[in-house]
Design an enzyme around this catalytic site. Sequence first.
Site, PDB file in Angstrom:
ATOM      1  N   THR A  89       0.824  -1.216   0.000  1.00  0.00           N
ATOM      2  CA  THR A  89       0.000   0.000   0.000  1.00  0.00           C
ATOM      3  C   THR A  89       0.856   1.263   0.000  1.00  0.00           C
ATOM      4  O   THR A  89       2.012   1.243   0.454  1.00  0.00           O
ATOM      5  CB  THR A  89      -0.905  -0.015   1.255  1.00  0.00           C
ATOM      6  OG1 THR A  89      -1.451   1.280   1.467  1.00  0.00           O
ATOM      7  CG2 THR A  89      -0.114  -0.379   2.513  1.00  0.00           C
ATOM      8  N   ASP A  90       0.260   2.352  -0.460  1.00  0.00           N
ATOM      9  CA  ASP A  90       0.956   3.647  -0.384  1.00  0.00           C
ATOM     10  C   ASP A  90       1.015   4.178   1.050  1.00  0.00           C
ATOM     11  O   ASP A  90       1.756   5.122   1.329  1.00  0.00           O
ATOM     12  CB  ASP A  90       0.286   4.688  -1.308  1.00  0.00           C
ATOM     13  CG  ASP A  90      -1.172   4.996  -0.964  1.00  0.00           C
ATOM     14  OD1 ASP A  90      -1.741   4.343  -0.061  1.00  0.00           O
ATOM     15  OD2 ASP A  90      -1.748   5.904  -1.604  1.00  0.00           O
ATOM     16  N   GLU A  91       0.231   3.564   1.958  1.00  0.00           N
ATOM     17  CA  GLU A  91       0.154   4.094   3.327  1.00  0.00           C
ATOM     18  C   GLU A  91       1.473   3.936   4.081  1.00  0.00           C
ATOM     19  O   GLU A  91       1.687   4.593   5.101  1.00  0.00           O
ATOM     20  CB  GLU A  91      -1.007   3.441   4.089  1.00  0.00           C
ATOM     21  CG  GLU A  91      -2.323   3.613   3.350  1.00  0.00           C
ATOM     22  CD  GLU A  91      -3.577   3.330   4.151  1.00  0.00           C
ATOM     23  OE1 GLU A  91      -3.540   3.391   5.385  1.00  0.00           O
ATOM     24  OE2 GLU A  91      -4.606   3.061   3.503  1.00  0.00           O
ATOM     25  N   TYR A 122      -1.942  -0.552  10.969  1.00  0.00           N
ATOM     26  CA  TYR A 122      -2.036  -1.208   9.658  1.00  0.00           C
ATOM     27  C   TYR A 122      -0.823  -0.880   8.793  1.00  0.00           C
ATOM     28  O   TYR A 122      -0.141  -1.782   8.289  1.00  0.00           O
ATOM     29  CB  TYR A 122      -3.327  -0.777   8.940  1.00  0.00           C
ATOM     30  CG  TYR A 122      -3.334  -1.100   7.456  1.00  0.00           C
ATOM     31  CD1 TYR A 122      -3.316  -2.412   7.013  1.00  0.00           C
ATOM     32  CD2 TYR A 122      -3.332  -0.074   6.489  1.00  0.00           C
ATOM     33  CE1 TYR A 122      -3.300  -2.711   5.649  1.00  0.00           C
ATOM     34  CE2 TYR A 122      -3.333  -0.362   5.131  1.00  0.00           C
ATOM     35  CZ  TYR A 122      -3.315  -1.680   4.717  1.00  0.00           C
ATOM     36  OH  TYR A 122      -3.294  -1.971   3.374  1.00  0.00           O
ATOM     37  N   LYS A 155       2.227  -3.299   7.353  1.00  0.00           N
ATOM     38  CA  LYS A 155       2.525  -3.467   5.919  1.00  0.00           C
ATOM     39  C   LYS A 155       3.962  -3.029   5.627  1.00  0.00           C
ATOM     40  O   LYS A 155       4.659  -3.653   4.823  1.00  0.00           O
ATOM     41  CB  LYS A 155       1.534  -2.674   5.061  1.00  0.00           C
ATOM     42  CG  LYS A 155       0.111  -3.197   5.067  1.00  0.00           C
ATOM     43  CD  LYS A 155      -0.047  -4.604   4.478  1.00  0.00           C
ATOM     44  CE  LYS A 155       0.200  -4.655   2.981  1.00  0.00           C
ATOM     45  NZ  LYS A 155      -0.155  -6.015   2.434  1.00  0.00           N
TER      46      LYS A 155
END
Length: 353
Positions: A133-135, A159, A163
């Site tokens: 993810t970009d997060e 989260y 990741k």
Amino acid sequence: MTILVTGGAGFIGSNFVLDWLRQSDEPVVNLDVLTYAGNLENLASLDGDARHIFVKGDICDRALIDSLLATQKPRAIVHFAAESHVDRSISGPGAFMKTNVDGTFTLLEAARAYWGALEAEAKAAFRFHHVSTDEVYGSLKADDPPFAETNPYEPNSPYSASKAASDHLVRAWHHTYGLPVVTTNCSNNYGPYHFPEKLIPLMIVNALAGKPLPVYGDGQQIRDWLYVTDHCSGIRAVLAGGKLGETYNIGGWNEQANIDIVRIVCALLDELRPDPAGPYARLITYVKDRPGHDRRYAIDARKIERDLGWRPAETFETGIRKTVQWYLDNPEWVARVQSGAYKDWVSKQYSAA
Ligand code: NAD
Ligand code: TYD
């Protein structure tokens, strides 16, 4: 040849399996433990299709993965399985550490053992594709440039931290052991089969039920939105042509504030399913903000375009219209997700799984 997909009963994984088998006859072994987010109904159209082999199991189960790899001999692993909802990671981070960190570690170790024993040609062709993810890059200020692959990792939620940890493990398994990996970091997806705990499907199903549309904080947080089949085509492009050990950002060139997304969904519903009680936007309700809420994500997707020729096929206008229409056309799917009846699909359809 065969590929092993993990988490293929979730939102993106199930879209990927369906999309893959629309383009190719290469079988997919789908390993998914079926948490609340796993829904085999998403794959009902593949019922009886020998190209889809579903296995109910946990990516933390090393013995199961070893035996799957030995019997199915996949040429690639595409790893989607994860706990994926930021709000759940805030109220209960443990499951995120277990699946996203331990699970990825277990899968990498099993893949390393399997890959290490392959014949030279199969060994050279093997890929471990990690879907991320970009997060992991953290939060941008209003005038910062979008995330490039070179941005430092600054995850802010349990989260995104889990990741980020998994991305680092994947990187290390390549650097230290030579495992042939590629990683993709994608922005927010939307589309069919999206579990209605996430922003877009929640707004659609709440609006249709006449319930409040909860907007966190001031609603000015920005996300980049990508239609899910565009994510699937990006993954296929990287799996086929990505350079080993590299990461690729995937995004929609489509930054939008949350409140604007909610207003667009309301306007589409006003057009497609007008409510006699009045415009759906009347249901918008500002609620308490998410703790540690990231302000802005944006993706610079030039690398995947330059190196692999990938660009999204959908605009936000076309993608969001298809998405709203899909939810209008599939009230039974929504009802079974909301009642929990979707879980029965497993015992009905896959009693032998
Ligand atoms: P999802 O929550 O809809 O689905 C996750 C799937 O993984 C479910 O089917 C679940 O049953 C399965 N799963 C969970 N724990 C498992 C375990 N221990 N063993 C086996 N299976 C397990 O998630 P999603 O939105 O489809 O996201 C898929 C992947 O894409 C995730 O890795 C996520 O981080 C990444 N991603 C998601 C988005 C997004 O906008 N949804 C954006 C970028 C990246
Ligand atoms: P979400 O779909 O949970 O994805 P993520 O947190 O991974 O970006 O949320 C998207 C944005 O919408 C995020 O800024 C939080 C916000 N949001 C709301 O304002 N209300 C809601 O009910 C939800 C679920 C999200």
